[in-house]
Design an enzyme around this catalytic site. Structure first.
Site, PDB file in Angstrom:
ATOM      1  CE  LYS A   1      25.885  -4.054  19.732  1.00  0.00           C
ATOM      2  NZ  LYS A   1      25.434  -5.392  19.484  1.00  0.00           N
TER       3      LYS A   1
ATOM      4  CG  HIS B   1      29.086   5.515   9.075  1.00  0.00           C
ATOM      5  ND1 HIS B   1      28.294   5.687  10.169  1.00  0.00           N
ATOM      6  CD2 HIS B   1      30.361   5.745   9.489  1.00  0.00           C
ATOM      7  CE1 HIS B   1      29.056   5.990  11.213  1.00  0.00           C
ATOM      8  NE2 HIS B   1      30.312   6.033  10.826  1.00  0.00           N
TER       9      HIS B   1
END
Lengths: 280, 163
Positions: free
Chosen positions: B101, B36
């Site tokens: 999550k 990222h």
């Protein structure tokens, strides 16, 4: 009489413990998950618990890591004072970890420096705590700590005059704040007393205790039950799906402390609480 | 249970309801912290990304290595909130779906809604189970990042919940 132990035996033992802990979910954790599944009324939470239980069985059958975060390895190495080890202890422990992570196809998650972030590709080094104890045996405990839940852990230095209720609220708030990030249902280890580092250390050791068991100190056992009740009213549930199974257990270890302080450490351990112990 | 086919389409995303349980089928990219960071740094320099993220779904995971004969090792989700800082830039470049999550910040939730994208949660710690829901895996960028490299996975009946 000194007992001589070859460092090779230590390496082999650490390796076996790392393989076992990563692949076979602790029997008491699995049983606790099944108990939570049996009483859960929330259907979504139930389906998730089913998958979590199924996951443990698949991992064991296929000899795969229960969770892809095969963690940083923490080793408690308790050496009997009548033992003499031939060879380098740190090297033996780390070599055992290295071989387990290669042969077990576990993820290597350790970076060399906190800022350089370069992966060591071996999952080394591990975190090793040695302690000298009476006797001529060595007790080795391996904890596999994933960072989803490690990041959720907290410490707080309370005022010495603070009430047990305030400590309870702090533990509940830590769980509330982390929500479903730490992979609930979790097992919560709490260390109270000592110094900052002692409290943290106790919180780590606390989850080694069999889940569902309680402290032998009556008021601490009462506190464990009260915290668990409060947490399971938060309606976070397995992976945030709601329901009663936010925590499977709370284990508190205490230690004498200073007149001026009350250190509290909360160690969140996910539903894949992984560790293994062997005495040689 | 509702089947969601990937790649996602905005018209399909509109039909999803928060809390709905779904099974995901089709291609996703994997990326976590280090990938990222690199993707967003590349965008800041106005350079071309090594892989287009337009209409893609990113699964936040760093799998264990596959044994011989296995498609992938354990591959459960990692904590999504750590990607929050990077997500707006990816959404601006056409990212439509994310799987991970845990909760995300209010700011990211609004950014996801604004761009008509969707965030799914799947079951943390169920890496062995989820590995059986991946039918193909190939590293396609940032190979040097090892487990954090960008992979192309094909999912088959992969369980998730619309967050």
């Amino acid at each position: 009489m000194m007992r001589v132990v070859q460092s090779k035996l230590i390496k082999e033992t650490v390796k076996k413990l790392c393989l076992k802990a990563n692949i076979e979910l602790r029997g008491d954790m699995l049983a606790a998950l099944k108990r939570a599944r049996a009483v859960e009324k929330n259907l979504k939470a139930r389906r998730i618990l089913d998958i979590i239980i199924d996951n443990a069985l698949i991992a064991r059958k296929k000899k795969m890591a229960i969770c892809q975060d095969t963690g940083m390895v923490v080793v408690y190495f308790d050496i009997g004072q009548d033992v003499m080890i031939k060879g380098n202890i740190d090297k033996a422990i780390n070599e055992g970890v290295r071989e387990a992570y290669k042969e077990g196809y576990f993820r290597k998650s350790i970076v060399k420096g906190p800022f350089s972030r370069k992966n060591t590709d071996t999952n080394l080094p591990s975190v090793i705590y040695t302690k000298i104890v009476p006797g001529n045996k060595i007790s080795i405990t391996v904890i596999i700590k994933g960072f989803g839940c490690e990041n959720a852990s907290r410490t707080k230095m309370f005022m010495p005059t603070e009430s047990p209720a305030a400590v309870e609220d702090f533990v509940v708030d830590v769980v509330k704040e982390t929500g479903s990030k730490a992979c609930p249902p979790v097992y919560i280890g709490v260390g109270i007393g000592g110094t900052l580092d002692k409290a943290v250390s106790l919180s780590k050791e606390a989850v080694l205790r069999k889940i569902g068991s309680h402290s032998e100190i009556p008021h601490v056992a009462k506190m464990e039950k009260s915290i668990l009740r409060k947490i399971n009213k938060l309606n976070i549930g397995p992976m945030g799906a709601g329901g009663k199974a936010t925590a499977l257990g709370v284990s508190i270890l205490t230690y004498p402390t200073h007149i001026a302080g009350l250190p509290v450490a909360v160690n969140i351990s996910c539903h894949a609480t992984r560790n293994a112990r062997k005495t040689i | 249970m509702k089947i969601v086919n990937l790649p996602l389409r905005k018209s399909e995303i509109k039909k999803l309801k928060p809390g709905q349980e779904v099974l995901l089928n089709g291609p996703v990219l994997t990326a976590r912290d280090a990938a990222h960071k690199r993707l967003v740094e590349t965008l800041k320099l106005k350079k071309k990304l090594p892989v287009s993220i337009k209409d893609e779904t990113i699964y936040y995971t760093g799998p264990t290595p596959a044994r011989a004969g296995q498609v992938i090792g354990s591959c459960g989700p990692t904590t999504s909130a750590r990607m929050d800082a990077f997500t707006p830039a990816l959404l601006k470049n056409g990212l439509l779906g994310m799987i991970g999550k845990g909760e995300r910040s209010e700011e990211i939730i609004s950014a996801i809604k604004r761009s008509g994208a969707v965030y799914f949660v799947t079951i943390g710690g169920a890496g062995a189970y989820l590995s059986e829901k991946v039918i193909s895996s190939k590293v396609i960028a940032y190979k040097d990042l090892g487990t954090e490299a960008i992979r192309r996975l094909i999912l088959k009946d992969f369980p998730a919940i619309v967050a």
